[in-house]
Design a protein around this motif. Sequence first.
Motif, short mmCIF file in Angstrom:
data_model
loop_
_atom_site.label_atom_id
_atom_site.label_comp_id
_atom_site.label_asym_id
_atom_site.label_seq_id
_atom_site.Cartn_x
_atom_site.Cartn_y
_atom_site.Cartn_z
N ASP A 190 0.84 -1.20 0.00
CA ASP A 190 0.00 0.00 0.00
C ASP A 190 0.87 1.24 0.00
O ASP A 190 0.64 2.20 -0.73
CB ASP A 190 -0.98 -0.01 1.19
CG ASP A 190 -0.32 -0.26 2.54
OD1 ASP A 190 0.90 -0.54 2.58
OD2 ASP A 190 -1.01 -0.17 3.57
N LYS A 202 1.08 2.12 -3.90
CA LYS A 202 0.00 1.53 -4.70
C LYS A 202 -0.52 2.51 -5.77
O LYS A 202 -0.88 2.10 -6.87
CB LYS A 202 -1.13 1.11 -3.74
CG LYS A 202 -2.45 0.72 -4.38
CD LYS A 202 -2.41 -0.65 -5.01
CE LYS A 202 -3.77 -1.25 -5.33
NZ LYS A 202 -4.70 -0.39 -6.06
N ALA A 203 -0.54 3.82 -5.42
CA ALA A 203 -1.06 4.81 -6.37
C ALA A 203 -0.25 4.79 -7.66
O ALA A 203 -0.80 4.92 -8.76
CB ALA A 203 -1.03 6.20 -5.75
N ASP A 206 -1.31 1.83 -9.66
CA ASP A 206 -2.60 2.10 -10.32
C ASP A 206 -2.39 2.88 -11.61
O ASP A 206 -2.96 2.56 -12.65
CB ASP A 206 -3.53 2.89 -9.39
CG ASP A 206 -4.00 2.05 -8.21
OD1 ASP A 206 -3.96 0.81 -8.31
OD2 ASP A 206 -4.39 2.63 -7.18
N GLU A 207 -1.55 3.91 -11.51
CA GLU A 207 -1.30 4.75 -12.67
C GLU A 207 -0.63 3.95 -13.79
O GLU A 207 -1.00 4.06 -14.96
CB GLU A 207 -0.41 5.93 -12.23
CG GLU A 207 -0.32 7.03 -13.25
CD GLU A 207 0.65 8.13 -12.79
OE1 GLU A 207 0.79 8.36 -11.56
OE2 GLU A 207 1.29 8.74 -13.68
N ALA A 210 -2.97 1.08 -15.36
CA ALA A 210 -4.07 1.58 -16.19
C ALA A 210 -3.72 1.49 -17.67
O ALA A 210 -4.58 1.43 -18.53
CB ALA A 210 -4.40 3.02 -15.80
N VAL A 218 -3.07 -7.32 -9.27
CA VAL A 218 -2.10 -6.59 -8.45
C VAL A 218 -2.26 -7.14 -7.03
O VAL A 218 -3.36 -7.11 -6.47
CB VAL A 218 -2.38 -5.07 -8.48
CG1 VAL A 218 -1.40 -4.34 -7.55
CG2 VAL A 218 -2.27 -4.53 -9.90
N ASP A 229 -6.75 3.25 -3.36
CA ASP A 229 -7.83 3.02 -4.33
C ASP A 229 -7.84 1.55 -4.68
O ASP A 229 -6.79 0.90 -4.65
CB ASP A 229 -7.58 3.84 -5.60
CG ASP A 229 -7.84 5.32 -5.36
OD1 ASP A 229 -8.54 5.63 -4.37
OD2 ASP A 229 -7.33 6.15 -6.13
N TRP A 230 -8.99 1.03 -5.01
CA TRP A 230 -9.11 -0.41 -5.20
C TRP A 230 -9.88 -0.73 -6.48
O TRP A 230 -10.94 -0.16 -6.71
CB TRP A 230 -9.83 -1.03 -3.99
CG TRP A 230 -9.47 -2.45 -3.75
CD1 TRP A 230 -10.25 -3.54 -3.99
CD2 TRP A 230 -8.23 -2.94 -3.25
NE1 TRP A 230 -9.56 -4.68 -3.65
CE2 TRP A 230 -8.31 -4.34 -3.20
CE3 TRP A 230 -7.03 -2.33 -2.85
CZ2 TRP A 230 -7.25 -5.15 -2.76
CZ3 TRP A 230 -5.99 -3.13 -2.41
CH2 TRP A 230 -6.12 -4.52 -2.37
N THR A 231 -9.34 -1.59 -7.31
CA THR A 231 -10.06 -2.03 -8.50
C THR A 231 -10.50 -3.47 -8.27
O THR A 231 -9.65 -4.37 -8.26
CB THR A 231 -9.17 -1.92 -9.75
OG1 THR A 231 -8.74 -0.56 -9.87
CG2 THR A 231 -9.92 -2.32 -11.01
N ARG A 234 -9.28 -6.98 -9.92
CA ARG A 234 -7.86 -6.91 -10.30
C ARG A 234 -6.97 -6.89 -9.05
O ARG A 234 -5.99 -7.62 -8.96
CB ARG A 234 -7.61 -5.63 -11.10
CG ARG A 234 -6.19 -5.52 -11.64
CD ARG A 234 -5.86 -4.10 -12.09
NE ARG A 234 -5.74 -3.19 -10.94
CZ ARG A 234 -5.63 -1.87 -11.06
NH1 ARG A 234 -5.64 -1.29 -12.24
NH2 ARG A 234 -5.51 -1.11 -9.97
N ASP A 235 -7.36 -6.08 -8.07
CA ASP A 235 -6.51 -5.90 -6.89
C ASP A 235 -6.86 -6.93 -5.81
O ASP A 235 -8.04 -7.18 -5.54
CB ASP A 235 -6.69 -4.50 -6.32
CG ASP A 235 -6.25 -3.42 -7.32
OD1 ASP A 235 -5.62 -3.79 -8.33
OD2 ASP A 235 -6.55 -2.24 -7.08
#
Length: 653
Positions: A190, A202-203, A206-207, A210, A218, A229-231, A234-235
């Motif tokens: 995280d 983690k951010a 995410d970037e 994408a 992930v 943030d959580w997808t 995927r996450d």
Amino acid sequence: MTESSALDNLLSESRSFPPSEEFAAQANATAALQQEADADREAFWAAQAERLTWATKWDQVLDWSNAPFAKWFVGGKLNVAYNCVDRHVESGHGDQVAIHWVGEPGDTRTITYADLKREVSKAANALLSLGLSTGDRVAIYMPMVPEAIFSMLACARLGLVHSVVFGGFSAEALRSRIDDAEAKLVITTDGQYRRGNPVSLKAAVDEAVAKTPTVANVLVVRRTGGEVDWTDGRDLWWHDVVDGQSEEHTPEAFDSEHPLYILYTSGTTGRPKGILHTSGGYLTQAAYTHFNVFDLKPDTDVYWCTADIGWVTGHSYIVYGPLANRVTQVVYEGTPNTPHEGRHWEIIQQYKVSIYYTAPTLIRTFMKWGADIPARYDLSSLRVLGSVGEPINPEAWMWYREHIGAGKTPVVDTWWQTETGAIMISPLPGVTAAKPGSAMGPLPGIGAKVVDDTGTEVGKGGGGYLVLDKPWPSMLRGVWGDEERFRETYWARFHDQGYYFAGDGAKYDEDGAIWLLGRVDDVMNVSGHRISTTEVESALVSHSRVAEAAVVGATDPTTGQGIVAFVILRGVKEDEDASALIKELRDHVAKEIGPIAKPRQIMVVPELPKTRSGKIMRRLLRDVAENRQVGDVTTLADSTVMDLISSGLQSGK
Ligand code: WTA
């Protein structure tokens, strides 16, 4: 100081420190090692491979018929993770501490070999449950938490190819590495602690993710506990996927040449190269060098390598070599001055560290902080000190031995590269009379030479290029996805002789000892990190306000080299505040590559010095960056350019 006077100082260095009789008498490596290697090199390496446990023995030590693509221990099969973990439990050392882990905020974990086996098995089962199979690539983008090591070993156990990306790299740098290797999974945390503060990691994933078509999942270890943030789909949290897995996993044996990992490193072009390492030869040389260069005694030593697993030193001298040798080691998560400047010495005192391996840039930082800081701690457990990453200046070498090693520990200056996989040139602590600042000579089994432009070896006192003239077990097996680049970068320069060109300048002194002099190409070495000038230039020109950029590495008393950029701007307004824009450009480079690539200095110039064929003359820019009188300008297309730059700089500051 100019380069040549620094060199003269180096080569007048006549002090030499032979091992004490006491040390030599107990040392793992004696002079016999060199004799064995000289007598029969392949038999010597076969004997070294016996350090490992093989499921199937090899039928041929070396196949060099398809040079420069080597095969070592041909036909042999082994599991790298089994060699680093399970076999130590099976030989009755399950209770031995493998890792004394120290978190930056002060939390600790003690991980025995039995614990490590359970953790790695669970992680391997988890990766299987995510549908990964042998040969798939996994990106690991993590701080120095134990799960990073579990992840690497779980990949090795399953024959998955890991690509560790340093946690200080940007989202964009991560993205390009994921894409190049077509990784299916990213393992991350995280957040990470940096100088006492939690920052998100983690951010950035995410970037990056994408834009990467290949990543399916992930896997996220909770470390700092911040918001993420959580997808969904995927996450996945590590504790959800790994914790409930079985602690049993039977390792499969893979071919000696099965790919173990890819590690990206900077070259002379803007695009980093994915250096490929394989299994049997790599692990053999990592274990052999770790045992002999550091004189490792697995039952009594406590070893500490301060590198990050994002670099090759972390791969070969935290994970693979040491664990294959059943080490007990300290792994520290944080920075050396958090919460205070004595943190390393405090850890050495507490865990009775006996072998300490670090980088010259850090030694020079410790010098700056003052010898009174280490003097407050009991460092008497130390018996071997190591250095890696850049040339160590004699003053730092002496300080290290005096103030950290109580004036008696051997200091081993180890030269090697991401590409070589393991140490190539170094003193042997029980054999070599080491000179401060010299890596001395190639290890037994290794061939290295200093040659001139034509590939002819220079004589004593002569300087030129460092080459490796014989294949070695842990040599890179290629550049991921780019065979031509592999041949071109390393093997074209001395093609007729079949030498590997390292990209480093070197000299022999009058006794034939080797002195490394830094890169001869456009690669900079900043705090022991390799960064290419073109990489930083591309980052700069990707900013809309930069028309042209030239980057040089200028000598820096602490970091070895500092990044200095010269930029030509577009659309400059008369009353514009350049300092705000310069800050923006520095941040832009950090965003494109990572904070380690931020230029120390950006100079706005009206022109760049170029040859008639349009090549930027970095040599002249380096003169400016190091405040030297500008050298010979006769090959410049326009010889007034340097005057323009100098006058522009004076008025512009
Ligand atoms: C430099 C790090 C002088 C060198 C293991 C090399 C050194 C590059 C030394 C590789 C040393 C590393 N003395 N220079 N002891 N060790 N270097 O790939 O220029 O991050 O080519 O591997 O660091 O850096 P890399």
